[in-house]
Design a protein around this motif. Structure first.
Motif, PDB file in Angstrom:
ATOM      1  N   PRO A   1      25.216 -61.213  15.525  1.00  0.00           N
ATOM      2  CA  PRO A   1      24.224 -61.592  14.500  1.00  0.00           C
ATOM      3  C   PRO A   1      24.881 -61.943  13.165  1.00  0.00           C
ATOM      4  O   PRO A   1      24.482 -62.910  12.508  1.00  0.00           O
ATOM      5  CB  PRO A   1      23.349 -60.337  14.379  1.00  0.00           C
ATOM      6  CG  PRO A   1      23.478 -59.662  15.705  1.00  0.00           C
ATOM      7  CD  PRO A   1      24.895 -59.924  16.151  1.00  0.00           C
ATOM      8  N   ALA A   2      25.891 -61.181  12.782  1.00  0.00           N
ATOM      9  CA  ALA A   2      26.585 -61.488  11.530  1.00  0.00           C
ATOM     10  C   ALA A   2      27.376 -62.788  11.659  1.00  0.00           C
ATOM     11  O   ALA A   2      27.319 -63.666  10.785  1.00  0.00           O
ATOM     12  CB  ALA A   2      27.530 -60.338  11.166  1.00  0.00           C
ATOM     13  N   TYR A   3      28.076 -62.931  12.767  1.00  0.00           N
ATOM     14  CA  TYR A   3      28.904 -64.114  13.001  1.00  0.00           C
ATOM     15  C   TYR A   3      28.074 -65.389  12.926  1.00  0.00           C
ATOM     16  O   TYR A   3      28.449 -66.367  12.285  1.00  0.00           O
ATOM     17  CB  TYR A   3      29.553 -63.972  14.377  1.00  0.00           C
ATOM     18  CG  TYR A   3      30.494 -65.076  14.783  1.00  0.00           C
ATOM     19  CD1 TYR A   3      31.651 -65.347  14.039  1.00  0.00           C
ATOM     20  CD2 TYR A   3      30.253 -65.828  15.923  1.00  0.00           C
ATOM     21  CE1 TYR A   3      32.528 -66.346  14.430  1.00  0.00           C
ATOM     22  CE2 TYR A   3      31.123 -66.827  16.320  1.00  0.00           C
ATOM     23  CZ  TYR A   3      32.260 -67.088  15.568  1.00  0.00           C
ATOM     24  OH  TYR A   3      33.125 -68.078  15.963  1.00  0.00           O
ATOM     25  N   ASN A   4      26.918 -65.382  13.574  1.00  0.00           N
ATOM     26  CA  ASN A   4      26.096 -66.586  13.620  1.00  0.00           C
ATOM     27  C   ASN A   4      25.251 -66.797  12.364  1.00  0.00           C
ATOM     28  O   ASN A   4      24.612 -67.822  12.212  1.00  0.00           O
ATOM     29  CB  ASN A   4      25.188 -66.571  14.859  1.00  0.00           C
ATOM     30  CG  ASN A   4      25.970 -66.944  16.107  1.00  0.00           C
ATOM     31  OD1 ASN A   4      27.093 -67.453  16.020  1.00  0.00           O
ATOM     32  ND2 ASN A   4      25.399 -66.680  17.267  1.00  0.00           N
ATOM     33  N   THR A   5      25.265 -65.809  11.465  1.00  0.00           N
ATOM     34  CA  THR A   5      24.593 -66.003  10.182  1.00  0.00           C
ATOM     35  C   THR A   5      25.606 -66.452   9.127  1.00  0.00           C
ATOM     36  O   THR A   5      25.243 -66.722   7.996  1.00  0.00           O
ATOM     37  CB  THR A   5      23.880 -64.705   9.742  1.00  0.00           C
ATOM     38  OG1 THR A   5      23.060 -64.254  10.824  1.00  0.00           O
ATOM     39  CG2 THR A   5      22.963 -64.921   8.548  1.00  0.00           C
ATOM     40  N   GLY A   6      26.858 -66.510   9.511  1.00  0.00           N
ATOM     41  CA  GLY A   6      27.878 -66.971   8.582  1.00  0.00           C
ATOM     42  C   GLY A   6      28.589 -65.855   7.844  1.00  0.00           C
ATOM     43  O   GLY A   6      29.395 -66.109   6.952  1.00  0.00           O
TER      44      GLY A   6
ATOM     45  N   ARG B   1      26.812 -72.521   8.086  1.00  0.00           N
ATOM     46  CA  ARG B   1      26.157 -71.240   7.776  1.00  0.00           C
ATOM     47  C   ARG B   1      27.113 -70.335   6.995  1.00  0.00           C
ATOM     48  O   ARG B   1      26.690 -69.588   6.107  1.00  0.00           O
ATOM     49  CB  ARG B   1      25.714 -70.548   9.067  1.00  0.00           C
ATOM     50  CG  ARG B   1      24.685 -71.350   9.857  1.00  0.00           C
ATOM     51  CD  ARG B   1      24.199 -70.586  11.066  1.00  0.00           C
ATOM     52  NE  ARG B   1      23.432 -71.434  11.973  1.00  0.00           N
ATOM     53  CZ  ARG B   1      22.817 -70.992  13.071  1.00  0.00           C
ATOM     54  NH1 ARG B   1      22.877 -69.710  13.394  1.00  0.00           N
ATOM     55  NH2 ARG B   1      22.151 -71.818  13.855  1.00  0.00           N
ATOM     56  N   GLU B   2      28.407 -70.433   7.327  1.00  0.00           N
ATOM     57  CA  GLU B   2      29.395 -69.627   6.596  1.00  0.00           C
ATOM     58  C   GLU B   2      29.471 -70.074   5.140  1.00  0.00           C
ATOM     59  O   GLU B   2      29.521 -69.256   4.216  1.00  0.00           O
ATOM     60  CB  GLU B   2      30.771 -69.747   7.268  1.00  0.00           C
ATOM     61  CG  GLU B   2      30.839 -68.978   8.577  1.00  0.00           C
ATOM     62  CD  GLU B   2      31.978 -69.441   9.481  1.00  0.00           C
ATOM     63  OE1 GLU B   2      32.785 -70.301   9.071  1.00  0.00           O
ATOM     64  OE2 GLU B   2      32.054 -68.935  10.623  1.00  0.00           O
TER      65      GLU B   2
ATOM     66  N   LEU C   1      20.226 -58.550   7.353  1.00  0.00           N
ATOM     67  CA  LEU C   1      21.578 -58.480   7.905  1.00  0.00           C
ATOM     68  C   LEU C   1      22.359 -57.329   7.260  1.00  0.00           C
ATOM     69  O   LEU C   1      23.090 -56.605   7.934  1.00  0.00           O
ATOM     70  CB  LEU C   1      22.294 -59.811   7.646  1.00  0.00           C
ATOM     71  CG  LEU C   1      23.629 -60.008   8.345  1.00  0.00           C
ATOM     72  CD1 LEU C   1      23.422 -60.248   9.836  1.00  0.00           C
ATOM     73  CD2 LEU C   1      24.393 -61.169   7.727  1.00  0.00           C
TER      74      LEU C   1
ATOM     75  N   ARG D   1      27.929 -73.564  12.639  1.00  0.00           N
ATOM     76  CA  ARG D   1      28.208 -72.200  12.172  1.00  0.00           C
ATOM     77  C   ARG D   1      29.030 -72.237  10.889  1.00  0.00           C
ATOM     78  O   ARG D   1      28.813 -71.432   9.979  1.00  0.00           O
ATOM     79  CB  ARG D   1      28.929 -71.411  13.266  1.00  0.00           C
ATOM     80  CG  ARG D   1      29.048 -69.911  12.932  1.00  0.00           C
ATOM     81  CD  ARG D   1      29.812 -69.118  13.982  1.00  0.00           C
ATOM     82  NE  ARG D   1      29.147 -69.085  15.257  1.00  0.00           N
ATOM     83  CZ  ARG D   1      29.588 -69.726  16.343  1.00  0.00           C
ATOM     84  NH1 ARG D   1      30.680 -70.453  16.293  1.00  0.00           N
ATOM     85  NH2 ARG D   1      28.931 -69.638  17.474  1.00  0.00           N
TER      86      ARG D   1
ATOM     87  N   PHE E   1      26.511 -68.747   3.372  1.00  0.00           N
ATOM     88  CA  PHE E   1      26.615 -67.308   3.134  1.00  0.00           C
ATOM     89  C   PHE E   1      27.556 -67.032   1.968  1.00  0.00           C
ATOM     90  O   PHE E   1      27.245 -66.225   1.083  1.00  0.00           O
ATOM     91  CB  PHE E   1      27.088 -66.592   4.403  1.00  0.00           C
ATOM     92  CG  PHE E   1      26.907 -65.106   4.337  1.00  0.00           C
ATOM     93  CD1 PHE E   1      25.680 -64.537   4.661  1.00  0.00           C
ATOM     94  CD2 PHE E   1      27.939 -64.272   3.915  1.00  0.00           C
ATOM     95  CE1 PHE E   1      25.496 -63.162   4.575  1.00  0.00           C
ATOM     96  CE2 PHE E   1      27.755 -62.903   3.839  1.00  0.00           C
ATOM     97  CZ  PHE E   1      26.532 -62.340   4.172  1.00  0.00           C
TER      98      PHE E   1
ATOM     99  N   PHE F   1      22.257 -72.406  19.132  1.00  0.00           N
ATOM    100  CA  PHE F   1      23.647 -72.473  19.611  1.00  0.00           C
ATOM    101  C   PHE F   1      23.696 -72.463  21.139  1.00  0.00           C
ATOM    102  O   PHE F   1      24.535 -71.802  21.738  1.00  0.00           O
ATOM    103  CB  PHE F   1      24.490 -71.321  19.053  1.00  0.00           C
ATOM    104  CG  PHE F   1      24.833 -71.450  17.591  1.00  0.00           C
ATOM    105  CD1 PHE F   1      24.791 -72.681  16.957  1.00  0.00           C
ATOM    106  CD2 PHE F   1      25.205 -70.346  16.856  1.00  0.00           C
ATOM    107  CE1 PHE F   1      25.107 -72.800  15.608  1.00  0.00           C
ATOM    108  CE2 PHE F   1      25.521 -70.451  15.501  1.00  0.00           C
ATOM    109  CZ  PHE F   1      25.475 -71.688  14.884  1.00  0.00           C
TER     110      PHE F   1
END
Lengths: 256, 474
Positions: A49-54, B388-389, B405, B385, B392, B366
């Motif tokens: 979940p963290a990985y795919n949220t960036g 998204r990074e 999160l 992705r 973030f 994905f």
């Protein structure tokens, strides 16, 4: 190399832990019956979940947690293509090339497997000595299919279950619309995708839907039940292990 | 064009509730997905071709400056001119200057996504020049004042009746007063109207699928032949291409053509593949007096060497759109700018900014089908992705997501605490289900329960049961 009695670290997955413990016990049973020693190391979530949220920093911390807990085992096995795919295909990319953690992540990657793939491809299991009276259809979960090549393995094993008839649905390889946080971030889109999936399931006339990932199963079961459709939803491991005495996903105790 | 990508969610919901659009989108499955699958099945070496396509495009991107300079030299050698445009404004001005230099009033156009990207039609019209699209789909949407909803089938969102309406509304001046709905009749009508434009046009503008460094040629593929009439009949031909379209040799073009047609429409080759090399030469029977190539950067050079470089391999086949479950559900307009679907979800944030286009790379499960069918193996989910990074890192991720999160991560990083929290959640959710096995409404998870039940945990967590078991058999 397969040692006489390979030591397996079972990655239960956070969804199985909370929503469907039977899947974890099914994996345990299948692995033990196939001659493995199974342990359940300290674990929470693979970090997807963290990985795919960036959020790479959190994903990295959780990856380090998993690597530390599991690297002493011969193999890591998960009843999920999604979580196994995260460990196998994505963990290394979280760390700098040539760093110590990168090497450890790569080593863990080589010995991590999705359950049905491990049973067939690594252990050479050919026969599931159980029966299941029902017509099933199988949904291919995206990560298992495209990241790990899980396609024939569950079907081969299901083919040996006495009394079970497998009927393929149209577009079994198309996403069910779960997608982790996608299903709550874009509920209307997710609903459309799972509605299409449900239509394909219904068209087969099967009484049971199986898949290898609990995320998809919760999504599809929730939609079938909202629509009032009486199709049972189970993880493929439950059928292969013969642990189908418990109510299907989302069903009440003692009631069909 | 004004981007509406910020309103992606609203656009998507409107699209889902538009029955005419939904019916039209059904055609994608039949028209593209199945045809591609059949074409690929007939070519056992398709997988090897994809490897070769990826490697070739990577090679070009690693030596982009070399091949572009080589291409420019060859265009000049063959009597043409090359114009470099840093951005949309420069490209538009270059095209306008060329048009004005020959006193152009009417311009015919072949299909070009780069032209959409720079908003060329609006710019020309504002400056008194009438652009006429000649690809049938593109022509239809021009009449309707719409954007393309698909990069190779711009009018895929429309049905026959809508086309008939558009023709009836616009074709009276050409002597067509009767309304037709038969595809053949509509096609004939469009042909006759467009024929007059082809003959009157002063300038023809096309895109370019490839620019060949070896020969200085531009290449277009079409199924209607409109591209040929656009670039051979007027006095001036302008080919509009983005810089990454360059390819070393004709041999390389043939590799990419084999991948392109199969991935796009399931054809072995498009009906017309046209090479333009310089203006009309003395021995030629036809061709333009002037040949111009406008090479557009528009931010692409900054992608070289960065984490989005792989996106520049794209050959615009649209296979990723056709196979995307999100695109198939809502069509292209919902994405709110020029490039829709997975390739657009990666490219659009680069071209108009992640602040505006942030929704696009998030609206993906994905599932990986786009990468699976991409003829040059662009890792589209990975690139989404990466966006998204970036979001973030820049604190652009929406607050509820970030907060949720954060709470989840707090527990996930502390296994003992996590186990207790999971045990509590299992207990609480089971209570909420009240013996039903599932939950119909959960206030904090409306996104889920608005559309489906939430299967409830059966009771104790796996970890709780496992601990109990360990005590029984130490």
């Amino acid at each position: 190399m397969i040692t006489a009695q390979p030591k397996i670290g079972l990655f239960v997955t956070c969804l199985v832990d909370l929503f469907r413990p039977t899947v974890g016990f099914s994996a345990l049973k299948l692995l033990e019956e196939a001659g493995c020693t199974v342990e359940v190391p300290v674990q929470t979530c693979c970090g997807q979940p963290a990985y795919n949220t960036g959020d790479r920093a959190t994903a990295r911390t959780l990856a380090q947690q998993v690597i530390t807990a599991f690297e002493s085992f011969d193999y890591v096995v998960a009843p999920s293509g999604s979580c196994a795919g995260m460990i196998k295909c994505h963990y290394p990319s979280l760390f700098e090339i040539n760093s110590g953690w990168r090497v450890r992540a790569e080593q863990l990657s080589t010995k991590t497997f999705e359950l049905t793939s491990f049973l067939t491809d690594v252990l050479g299991l050919e026969q599931a000595n159980v029966d299941y009276a029902g017509t099933v259809t199988y949904h291919d979960s995206c990560s298992g299919l495209r990241e790990l090549g899980v396609k024939t393995q569950p079907r081969r094993l299901l083919g040996t279950v006495a009394g079970l008839e497998l009927r393929e649905m149209e577009e079994s390889e198309v996403c069910c619309g779960f997608g982790g946080t996608f299903c709550v971030k874009y509920p209307e889109l997710s609903n459309r995708m799972v509605s299409d999936k449900v239509a394909h399931i219904l068209a087969t006339g099967a009484d049971t839907l199986l898949a290898g990932d609990l995320g998809c199963l919760l999504n599809i079961a929730g939609k079938l039940q909202r629509d009032g459709v009486a199709i049972k939803v189970r993880h493929v491991a439950e059928v292969l292990a013969g642990l189908t005495g418990v109510p299907a996903v989302g069903e009440a105790e003692g009631g069909e | 064009m004004q981007a509406t990508s910020l309103a992606f969610k609203r656009n998507a919901i409107a699209a889902l509730n538009n029955p005419v659009l939904q019916k039209a989108l059904n055609n994608i499955k039949i028209g593209f997905v199945r045809k591609r699958a059949a074409a690929v099945a007939k070519l056992p070496e398709f997988g090897l071709l994809r490897d070769a396509g990826r490697d070739l495009r990577n090679h070009v991107l690693d030596h982009l400056d070399f091949y572009l300079e080589r291409f420019e030299a060859q265009v000049i050698e063959s009597g043409g001119q090359v114009h470099w445009a840093r951005d949309a404004a420069e490209a538009n001005q270059i095209v306008l200057d060329i048009c004005r230099s020959v006193n152009a009033r009417l311009v015919t156009k072949g299909k070009s996504m780069v032209s959409e990207e720079i908003g060329l039609n609006d710019f020309l019209e504002a400056n008194g020049i009438r652009p006429v699209e000649t690809d049938l789909g593109e022509y239809i949407i021009q009449l309707r004042h719409e954007q393309p909803s698909h990069i190779i089938a711009p009018a895929v969102h429309l049905n026959r009746e809508q086309v008939a309406d558009a023709f009836q509304a616009h074709h009276a001046p050409y002597g067509f007063t009767e309304r037709h709905e038969e595809p053949r009749a509509l096609l004939d009508e469009a042909r006759q109207v467009l024929r007059q434009q082809f003959l009157q046009a002063d300038v023809g503008i096309t895109g370019a699928n490839f620019c060949v460094a070896e020969t200085g040629s531009t290449v277009i593929v079409t199924n209607e032949g409109n591209g040929d009439l656009t670039q051979t009949l007027p006095r001036v031909h302008i080919a509009l291409a983005s810089i990454e379209k360059v390819v070393p040799t004709l041999e390389d073009v043939s590799l990419l053509l084999r991948l392109l047609a199969r991935s796009a429409t399931g054809q072995e080759l498009s009906v017309y593949t046209t090479f333009s090399t310089g203006p009309r030469h003395p021995a030629d029977v036809d061709g333009p007096e002037q040949f111009h190539v406008v090479l557009l950067d528009n931010g692409r050079s900054s992608m070289i060497g960065g984490e989005f470089q792989d996106m520049l391999r794209c050959i615009r086949c649209a296979a990723c759109l056709n196979h995307c479950p999100v695109y198939s559900a809502i069509g292209g307009h919902a994405y709110g700018w020029v490039y829709p679907g997975p390739m657009g979800s990666v490219l659009t944030p680069q071209l108009i900014g992640i602040e505006v286009a942030g929704q696009l790379p998030n609206a993906s499960t994905f599932c990986g089908r786009c990468e699976e069918v991409c003829p040059v193996q662009i890792p589209l989910p990975k690139l989404m992705r990466h966006w998204r990074e970036r979001e973030f890192e820049r604190h652009l991720t929406p607050m509820p997501t970030r907060f949720g999160l954060g709470v989840w991560a707090f527990f996930a990083k502390r296994p003992k605490l996590y186990r207790r929290a999971a045990s509590f959640a299992a207990w609480a959710l089971r209570r909420l289900a009240g013996g039903a096995g599932r939950i119909k409404r959960l206030p904090l998870a409306k996104g889920w329960t608005a559309w489906r039940d939430l299967p409830a945990p059966p009771g104790r967590t796996f970890q709780q049961q496992w601990a109990a078991r360990r005590e029984q058999r130490p």
